[in-house]
Design an enzyme around this catalytic site. Structure first.
Site, PDB file in Angstrom:
ATOM      1  CB  CYS A   2      -0.947   0.101   1.189  1.00 32.66           C
ATOM      2  SG  CYS A   2      -2.073  -1.273   1.351  1.00 32.66           S
ATOM      3  NE  ARG A  27       4.492   1.760  -0.420  1.00 33.59           N
ATOM      4  CZ  ARG A  27       5.593   1.405   0.248  1.00 33.59           C
ATOM      5  NH1 ARG A  27       6.772   1.616  -0.287  1.00 33.59           N
ATOM      6  NH2 ARG A  27       5.506   0.869   1.431  1.00 33.59           N
ATOM      7  CD1 TRP A  74      -0.396  -5.837  -3.610  1.00 36.93           C
ATOM      8  CD2 TRP A  74      -0.453  -6.650  -1.540  1.00 36.93           C
ATOM      9  NE1 TRP A  74      -0.042  -7.170  -3.667  1.00 36.93           N
ATOM     10  CE2 TRP A  74      -0.064  -7.692  -2.413  1.00 36.93           C
ATOM     11  CE3 TRP A  74      -0.562  -6.936  -0.168  1.00 36.93           C
ATOM     12  CZ2 TRP A  74       0.215  -8.976  -1.969  1.00 36.93           C
ATOM     13  CZ3 TRP A  74      -0.290  -8.227   0.263  1.00 36.93           C
ATOM     14  CH2 TRP A  74       0.104  -9.235  -0.643  1.00 36.93           C
ATOM     15  CG  ASN A 100       1.938   0.725   3.964  1.00 34.83           C
ATOM     16  OD1 ASN A 100       1.641  -0.452   3.738  1.00 34.83           O
ATOM     17  ND2 ASN A 100       3.163   1.192   3.844  1.00 34.83           N
ATOM     18  N   GLY A 101      -0.057  -1.179   6.127  1.00 35.27           N
ATOM     19  CA  GLY A 101       0.420  -2.134   7.132  1.00 35.27           C
ATOM     20  C   GLY A 101      -0.671  -3.140   7.440  1.00 35.27           C
ATOM     21  CD  GLU A 479      17.088 -11.459 -10.196  1.00 36.06           C
ATOM     22  OE1 GLU A 479      16.661 -12.073  -9.205  1.00 36.06           O
ATOM     23  OE2 GLU A 479      16.563 -10.400 -10.595  1.00 36.06           O
ATOM     24  CE  LYS A 483      13.485  -9.748 -11.821  1.00 41.88           C
ATOM     25  NZ  LYS A 483      14.156  -9.247 -10.686  1.00 41.88           N
ATOM     26  CD  GLU A 486       9.561 -10.013 -10.246  1.00 44.61           C
ATOM     27  OE1 GLU A 486      10.763  -9.785 -10.321  1.00 44.61           O
ATOM     28  OE2 GLU A 486       8.864  -9.598  -9.302  1.00 44.61           O
ATOM     29  CG  HIS A 502      21.032 -35.824  -9.640  1.00 46.95           C
ATOM     30  ND1 HIS A 502      21.562 -37.043  -9.282  1.00 46.95           N
ATOM     31  CD2 HIS A 502      22.073 -35.068 -10.056  1.00 46.95           C
ATOM     32  CE1 HIS A 502      22.875 -37.021  -9.450  1.00 46.95           C
ATOM     33  NE2 HIS A 502      23.211 -35.830  -9.920  1.00 46.95           N
ATOM     34  CE  LYS A 599      11.165  -1.782  -6.718  1.00 47.09           C
ATOM     35  NZ  LYS A 599      11.860  -2.741  -7.578  1.00 47.09           N
TER      36      LYS A 599
HETATM   37  O1  M6R Z   1      13.122  -4.247  -1.313  1.00 43.43           O
HETATM   38  P1  M6R Z   1      13.775  -5.597  -1.183  1.00 43.43           P
HETATM   39  O2  M6R Z   1      15.041  -5.669  -1.977  1.00 43.43           O
HETATM   40  O3  M6R Z   1      13.966  -6.037   0.222  1.00 43.43           O
HETATM   41  O4  M6R Z   1      12.751  -6.599  -1.864  1.00 43.43           O
HETATM   42  C1  M6R Z   1      12.983  -7.968  -1.851  1.00 43.43           C
HETATM   43  C2  M6R Z   1      12.067  -8.685  -2.814  1.00 43.43           C
HETATM   44  O5  M6R Z   1      10.731  -8.475  -2.468  1.00 43.43           O
HETATM   45  C3  M6R Z   1      12.274  -8.218  -4.255  1.00 43.43           C
HETATM   46  O6  M6R Z   1      13.600  -8.358  -4.650  1.00 43.43           O
HETATM   47  C4  M6R Z   1      11.381  -9.017  -5.210  1.00 43.43           C
HETATM   48  O7  M6R Z   1      11.788 -10.346  -5.256  1.00 43.43           O
HETATM   49  C5  M6R Z   1      11.412  -8.357  -6.594  1.00 43.43           C
HETATM   50  N1  M6R Z   1      10.088  -8.019  -7.018  1.00 43.43           N
HETATM   51  C6  M6R Z   1      11.995  -9.207  -7.642  1.00 43.43           C
HETATM   52  O8  M6R Z   1      12.050  -8.565  -8.870  1.00 43.43           O
END
Ligand code: M6R
Length: 604
Positions: A2, A27, A74, A100-101, A479, A483, A486, A502, A599
Site C-alpha cells: 500500500c 506498492r 494492496w 499502510n500495514g 534471478e 524475473k 514475475e 537427478h 514493490k
Molecule cells: O526491497 P527488497 O530488496 O527487500 O525486496 C525484496 C524482494 O521483495 C524483491 O527483490 C522481489 O523479489 C522483486 N520483485 C523481484 O524482482
C-alpha cells in the site's frame, strides 16, 4: 505494501495527491482513494482498481481543499472493492484515516468497538483505527492524545495519516514498521510512503521512526514519541532528482531501469574503488579478525544478489558464507553469536521479513550490516552499519538495476574485507580493475537487443522454461527465472546444471525452452554437455556466454563481454532481464505492475 500520500499547503490538494498516488502505485493497485478537507468537512472519493479509475472521477475536479490524504491499496484484509478502499472514516465521519500495514489484533479491536456501539462496515483491519481515535477522543477531548492511545492499542505494522475538521489546519501521522517520509516544502508539506512520490516538490525530508507521531501544518512539523514527549529530528537532503523517477521516454520503468545500469553501477562503485588504491568505505569499522562466519540474508532478487556474491567473500576473504531467505532465517534459530557478521540486502529497506531477520540477528549479538538502496529506510535505522547502492529510485516491481548494483557493491565489500584481512594479491588487483570496467561492458550488451527480442517473440507463448548454469551462472539462473515468472507469468525453474540428471530432465520434451548460462571457463564444457543432453531430448536452447563454445545445436547464443566469473552475474543477467521484459511485452502484460505483486513487501 500500500502507498500513502498527504498534502497540506496552499495548492489544491487533489492534483498533488493523484500525482503521488500514481508514483506509489507500484506498492499496490487494488483500489485507491482520497479524502480532502473541503469547507471544513471530509470529502471522500474512492474506486476499485488502478489510480486511473480514481483520477477519472469528475467529483475530484470539484474539490478545492488544500489538505488531503490518499491511498493506493494492496489488499490484505478484505477483497479489493470500493467499500474496502481507503480512506476509512469513523462512525461520526469526523476522522479520516489511510493506513499502510496490517493490524494483527483487529478482530479483538473490532469486538471491543462493537461492544461500545460502533458499527464497522468494511472488511478491513484499518477501519478500527478511525473508530478507536473517535472512541478515545470522546474520553480525552484531545486528538493527539486520542491518536497516541489508539496506536498503543495496535499490534502489527502501520503508517497512518489522519485528518479531521477538528484538526482544521493539521495532518497527524504515525508509524511502526511501515515506511513514512515527510517532505519539507515552503509554506507546504508533503507526506508519502516513499521519497519519489513527492520528489517533484522537495529534496528535504524527515524520516519518521517507529512509534513516533508527527503533527504537520503548512508551516510547521512537530514530532512526538508515543508518550507525547517532544522529539527532535534531523532533516535529510536527498540527492535523487525527480527526472530519475520519471520514464524519460521509455515505454516502461523496467526498460528504463535496465538501460540505466551502466550509470547505476558506476554510481555504486563511486569513490569506493579507484585504480591502484585500497577500497574505501566511510564509517565501516567492523573488526573482521573477530568474524568467523558471514550470513547473507534477504528476500527475492536481493537474496539472489547475495547468492551471486557469496563466491567472492569465500574466495577472497576465506570466511564461510551462508545465504538465507529472510523468511526462513527468522524462524530457524540460526547459529549466530558475536563472531558472526550478518549482511542484510534490500532495495527498499522496508521488507518485513528482512527487518525481522535483522532484529533477530542483533538480538543474538551478531554484527549487522545493511546493503540498501533507499536512503533512510527502516533497515538502515536498525543495522549497526549501512552501505548504500546508488541505483537511484527503482519503480518497476521487477528489480533490475538494484540487483546489479547489489552484486557490484557486495563484490567491492568482499575486496575491502580481503584487504583489511591482509589478503592482497595480483588476482585481487585484477579483480578490482575488472569491477571498474563493468559499466562499459554493460553498455556494450545494451547496444543491440534485437536478437533477444526476436527469440522472445518466438517463445513467448510457452508454458514452462528452464534456466541452468553452474557456480555463479547458477546464481544468475535463479534471478533470471524469478524475473521471467514475475512479469510474464510463465512457469520457470532454475537448476544447477549438474542436478538436471537427478530428476528435472524428466520435464524436458520437444520444444521446451532451456536457457543455459555458460561464462565460467572451468565449467563451460560441463554446462554445454548438460545443454546437449536437453537438446537431444528436443529442447530449444538459448545460451548466454562469453566463452568459445564447441559446436552445439542451440537456437541462439548471446555473447556478453568476458569477465571474472565472480562478476559475470552482473553482465549475464542483462540479456535475461531483457528476455523477460520482451516476453511480457509480447504477451501484452503490464510489465511494471505484475499481478498480485507489490514493490515493497512490508507484510509477512
Ligand atoms: O526491497 P527488497 O530488496 O527487500 O525486496 C525484496 C524482494 O521483495 C524483491 O527483490 C522481489 O523479489 C522483486 N520483485 C523481484 O524482482
Amino acid at each position: 505494501m500500500c502507498g500513502i500520500v498527504g498534502y497540506i499547503g496552499t495548492k489544491k490538494a487533489v492534483p498533488v495527491l493523484i500525482k503521488g498516488l500514481l508514483s506509489l502505485e507500484y506498492r499496490g493497485y487494488d483500489s485507491s482513494g482520497i479524502c480532502v478537507l473541503e469547507n471544513n468537512s471530509l470529502e471522500v472519493v474512492k474506486d476499485k482498481g488502478r489510480v486511473k479509475n480514481l483520477e477519472e472521477n469528475p467529483i475530484l475536479n470539484t474539490l478545492n481543499g488544500n489538505i488531503g490524504i490518499a491511498h493506493t491499496r494492496w489488499a490484505t484484509h478484505g477483497i479489493p472493492s470500493k467499500e474496502n478502499a481507503h480512506p476509512h472514516l469513523d462512525n461520526s465521519k469526523t476522522f479520516a484515516v489511510v493506513h499502510n500495514g496490517i493490524i494483527e489484533n483487529y478482530t479483538d479491536l473490532r469486538n471491543f468497538l462493537e461492544n461500545k456501539g460502533y458499527t464497522l462496515i468494511s472488511q478491513t483491519d484499518t477501519e478500527v483505527i478511525p473508530n478507536l481515535i473517535s472512541y478515545y477522543y470522546s474520553l480525552e477531548n484531545d486528538i493527539l492524545k486520542a491518536i497516541a492511545k489508539t496506536i498503543k492499542d495496535l499490534k502489527g505494522s502501520y503508517a497512518i495519516e489522519v485528518i479531521s475538521p477538528l484538526l482544521k489546519d493539521k495532518i497527524i501521522v504515525a508509524r511502526k514498521d511501515s515506511p513514512l517520509v515527510i517532505g519539507i516544502g515552503n509554506g507546504e508539506n508533503f507526506i508519502a510512503s516513499d521519497i519519489p512520490a513527492v520528489l517533484n516538490y522537495t529534496n528535504k525530508f524527515y524520516f519518521l521512526d517507529d512509534l513516533e507521531i508527527s503533527v504537520i501544518s503548512k508551516n510547521s512539523i512537530e514530532f512526538y514519541d508515543i508518550d507525547l514527549n517532544k522529539v527532535e529530528k534531523d532533516v535529510k537532503d536527498i540527492e535523487w532528482d525527480c527526472a530519475s523517477s520519471e520514464k524519460n521516454g521509455f515505454e516502461d520503468y523496467m526498460l528504463k531501469e535496465i538501460f540505466e545500469q551502466p550509470t547505476s553501477i558506476m554510481e555504486t562503485i563511486g569513490s569506493r574503488l579507484k585504480p591502484n588504491e585500497k577500497c574505501y568505505f566511510d564509517d565501516l569499522k567492523i573488526d573482521l579478525k573477530d568474524i568467523n562466519r558471514i550470513y547473507i540474508v534477504a528476500c527475492g532478487t536481493a537474496m539472489h544478489a547475495g547468492i551471486a556474491a557469496k563466491y567472492a567473500f569465500e574466495h577472497f576473504c576465506k570466511i564461510p558464507v551462508e545465504v538465507d531467505m529472510a523468511s526462513e532465517f527468522r524462524y530457524r534459530n540460526p547459529l549466530i553469536d558475536k563472531h558472526t557478521l550478518c549482511i542484510f540486502i534490500s532495495q527498499s529497506g522496508e521488507t518485513a521479513d528482512t527487518i525481522a531477520a535483522l532484529k533477530l540477528a542483533k538480538s543474538l549479538g551478531s554484527k549487522t550490516l545493511a546493503v540498501v538502496n533507499v536512503i533512510g529506510s527502516s533497515i538502515t535505522r536498525v543495522a549497526d552499519y549501512t552501505i548504500y547502492t546508488h541505483a537511484g529510485p527503482e519503480i518497476a516491481v521487477a528489480s533490475t538495476k538494484a540487483y546489479t548494483a547489489q552484486v557490484v557493491l557486495l563484490n567491492i565489500l568482499a575486496v575491502y574485507f580481503a584487504e583489511i584481512l591482509g589478503y592482497s594479491s595480483k588476482e585481487l588487483e585484477d579483480f578490482k580493475m575488472e569491477i571498474l570496467e563493468l559499466p562499459d561492458k554493460v553498455k556494450i550488451i545494451l547496444e543491440d537487443t534485437s536478437k533477444i527480442q526476436e527469440f522472445a517473440k518466438e517463445v513467448y507463448s510457452q508454458k514452462d522454461m528452464f534456466f541452468i548454469g553452474r557456480n555463479t551462472d547458477y546464481a544468475v539462473s535463479m534471478e533470471a527465472s524469478l524475473k521471467l515468472k514475475e512479469i510474464s507469468y510463465i512457469h520457470s525453474e532454475a537448476y544447477a546444471a549438474g542436478e538436471l540428471k537427478h530428476g528435472p530432465i524428466a520435464l524436458i520434451e520437444n520444444g521446451t525452452t532451456v536457457i543455459g548460462i555458460a561464462t565460467n571457463p572451468n565449467l563451460v564444457e560441463k554446462t554445454i554437455s548438460n545443454l546437449e543432453e536437453v537438446i537431444t531430448r528436443g529442447a530449444n536452447v538459448m545460451i548466454v556466454t562469453n566463452q568459445e563454445l564447441p559446436n552445439i545445436n542451440s537456437k541462439l547464443n548471446i555473447e556478453v563481454p568476458k569477465c571474472n566469473p565472480m562478476l559475470s552475474p552482473i553482465l549475464s543477467v542483462i540479456p535475461l532481464q531483457l528476455f523477460s521484459y520482451y516476453i511480457a511485452k509480447n504477451k501484452g502484460l503490464d510489465v511494471d505492475k505484475p499481478r498480485n505483486l507489490a514493490k515493497s513487501v512490508t507484510v509477512e
